[in-house]
Write a protein that holds these residues in place. Structure first.
Motif, PDB file in Angstrom:
ATOM      1  N   TYR A   2       0.816  -1.207   0.000  1.00  0.00           N
ATOM      2  CA  TYR A   2       0.000   0.000   0.000  1.00  0.00           C
ATOM      3  C   TYR A   2       0.852   1.260   0.000  1.00  0.00           C
ATOM      4  N   PHE A   3       1.942   1.266   0.749  1.00  0.00           N
ATOM      5  CA  PHE A   3       2.800   2.442   0.850  1.00  0.00           C
ATOM      6  C   PHE A   3       4.020   2.266  -0.047  1.00  0.00           C
ATOM      7  N   ASP A   4       4.472   3.378  -0.615  1.00  0.00           N
ATOM      8  CA  ASP A   4       5.609   3.350  -1.529  1.00  0.00           C
ATOM      9  C   ASP A   4       6.943   3.258  -0.805  1.00  0.00           C
ATOM     10  N   SER A   5       6.990   3.739   0.441  1.00  0.00           N
ATOM     11  CA  SER A   5       8.249   3.741   1.188  1.00  0.00           C
ATOM     12  C   SER A   5       7.946   3.684   2.683  1.00  0.00           C
ATOM     13  N   VAL A   6       8.991   3.471   3.456  1.00  0.00           N
ATOM     14  CA  VAL A   6       8.845   3.450   4.918  1.00  0.00           C
ATOM     15  C   VAL A   6       8.422   4.833   5.410  1.00  0.00           C
ATOM     16  N   GLU A   7       8.955   5.865   4.774  1.00  0.00           N
ATOM     17  CA  GLU A   7       8.593   7.231   5.156  1.00  0.00           C
ATOM     18  C   GLU A   7       7.097   7.469   4.949  1.00  0.00           C
ATOM     19  N   ALA A   8       6.557   6.976   3.845  1.00  0.00           N
ATOM     20  CA  ALA A   8       5.125   7.110   3.578  1.00  0.00           C
ATOM     21  C   ALA A   8       4.315   6.301   4.590  1.00  0.00           C
ATOM     22  N   LEU A   9       4.832   5.152   4.966  1.00  0.00           N
ATOM     23  CA  LEU A   9       4.162   4.331   5.974  1.00  0.00           C
ATOM     24  C   LEU A   9       4.093   5.063   7.306  1.00  0.00           C
ATOM     25  N   LEU A  10       5.193   5.678   7.711  1.00  0.00           N
ATOM     26  CA  LEU A  10       5.218   6.390   8.985  1.00  0.00           C
ATOM     27  C   LEU A  10       4.369   7.659   8.937  1.00  0.00           C
ATOM     28  N   ALA A  11       4.324   8.336   7.793  1.00  0.00           N
ATOM     29  CA  ALA A  11       3.574   9.582   7.672  1.00  0.00           C
ATOM     30  C   ALA A  11       2.076   9.334   7.509  1.00  0.00           C
ATOM     31  N   MET A  12       1.708   8.291   6.793  1.00  0.00           N
ATOM     32  CA  MET A  12       0.303   7.932   6.541  1.00  0.00           C
ATOM     33  C   MET A  12      -0.537   9.137   6.140  1.00  0.00           C
ATOM     34  N   ASP A  13      -0.068   9.855   5.146  1.00  0.00           N
ATOM     35  CA  ASP A  13      -0.788  11.033   4.627  1.00  0.00           C
ATOM     36  C   ASP A  13      -1.125  12.033   5.724  1.00  0.00           C
ATOM     37  N   GLY A  14      -0.226  12.226   6.661  1.00  0.00           N
ATOM     38  CA  GLY A  14      -0.426  13.203   7.731  1.00  0.00           C
ATOM     39  C   GLY A  14      -1.083  12.629   8.976  1.00  0.00           C
ATOM     40  N   HIS A  15      -1.582  11.425   8.912  1.00  0.00           N
ATOM     41  CA  HIS A  15      -2.262  10.805  10.053  1.00  0.00           C
ATOM     42  C   HIS A  15      -1.328   9.914  10.866  1.00  0.00           C
ATOM     43  N   GLY A  16      -0.116   9.742  10.415  1.00  0.00           N
ATOM     44  CA  GLY A  16       0.841   8.845  11.047  1.00  0.00           C
ATOM     45  C   GLY A  16       1.057   9.080  12.533  1.00  0.00           C
ATOM     46  N   PRO A  17       1.296  10.335  12.956  1.00  0.00           N
ATOM     47  CA  PRO A  17       1.536  10.546  14.392  1.00  0.00           C
ATOM     48  C   PRO A  17       0.378  10.069  15.272  1.00  0.00           C
ATOM     49  N   TYR A  18      -0.851  10.272  14.804  1.00  0.00           N
ATOM     50  CA  TYR A  18      -2.012   9.848  15.594  1.00  0.00           C
ATOM     51  C   TYR A  18      -2.143   8.327  15.600  1.00  0.00           C
ATOM     52  N   VAL A  19      -1.944   7.730  14.434  1.00  0.00           N
ATOM     53  CA  VAL A  19      -2.063   6.273  14.320  1.00  0.00           C
ATOM     54  C   VAL A  19      -0.981   5.586  15.148  1.00  0.00           C
ATOM     55  N   TRP A  20       0.270   6.032  15.019  1.00  0.00           N
ATOM     56  CA  TRP A  20       1.364   5.397  15.745  1.00  0.00           C
ATOM     57  C   TRP A  20       1.261   5.658  17.239  1.00  0.00           C
ATOM     58  N   ALA A  21       0.750   6.837  17.619  1.00  0.00           N
ATOM     59  CA  ALA A  21       0.533   7.101  19.049  1.00  0.00           C
ATOM     60  C   ALA A  21      -0.535   6.157  19.605  1.00  0.00           C
ATOM     61  N   ALA A  22      -1.576   5.917  18.826  1.00  0.00           N
ATOM     62  CA  ALA A  22      -2.627   4.994  19.267  1.00  0.00           C
ATOM     63  C   ALA A  22      -2.077   3.577  19.415  1.00  0.00           C
ATOM     64  N   TYR A  23      -1.239   3.153  18.461  1.00  0.00           N
ATOM     65  CA  TYR A  23      -0.610   1.836  18.574  1.00  0.00           C
ATOM     66  C   TYR A  23       0.287   1.765  19.809  1.00  0.00           C
ATOM     67  N   ALA A  24       1.058   2.811  20.055  1.00  0.00           N
ATOM     68  CA  ALA A  24       1.970   2.825  21.208  1.00  0.00           C
ATOM     69  C   ALA A  24       1.197   2.773  22.517  1.00  0.00           C
ATOM     70  N   ILE A  25       0.127   3.553  22.611  1.00  0.00           N
ATOM     71  CA  ILE A  25      -0.688   3.558  23.845  1.00  0.00           C
ATOM     72  C   ILE A  25      -1.326   2.189  24.052  1.00  0.00           C
TER      73      ILE A  25
END
Length: 69
Positions: A2-25
């Protein structure tokens, strides 16, 4: 993929920080939930051991001070 690169995976079209924070919590809560019983058990066993040790010392002191000993 789905994602072209690891950077795109982490960014998730600007939603990455929220998604990864939810996973971390979620991961943190799961770890705490799974480890809490073991910590509680160790704390309880330590308290019971201390209580038994205090009772044994108290009984030994009473026996030493008993008349006829």
């Amino acid at each position: 993929m789905y994602f072209d690169s690891v950077e795109a995976l982490l960014a998730m079209d600007g939603h990455g920080p929220y998604v990864w924070a939810a996973y971390a919590i979620t991961l943190l809560v799961l770890v705490l939930v799974l480890t809490a019983p073991g910590r509680r058990r160790r704390r309880l066993l330590r308290a019971v051991r201390g209580e038994l040790r205090r009772e044994a010392n108290h009984s030994a002191e009473e026996a030493a001070h008993a008349p006829g000993s």
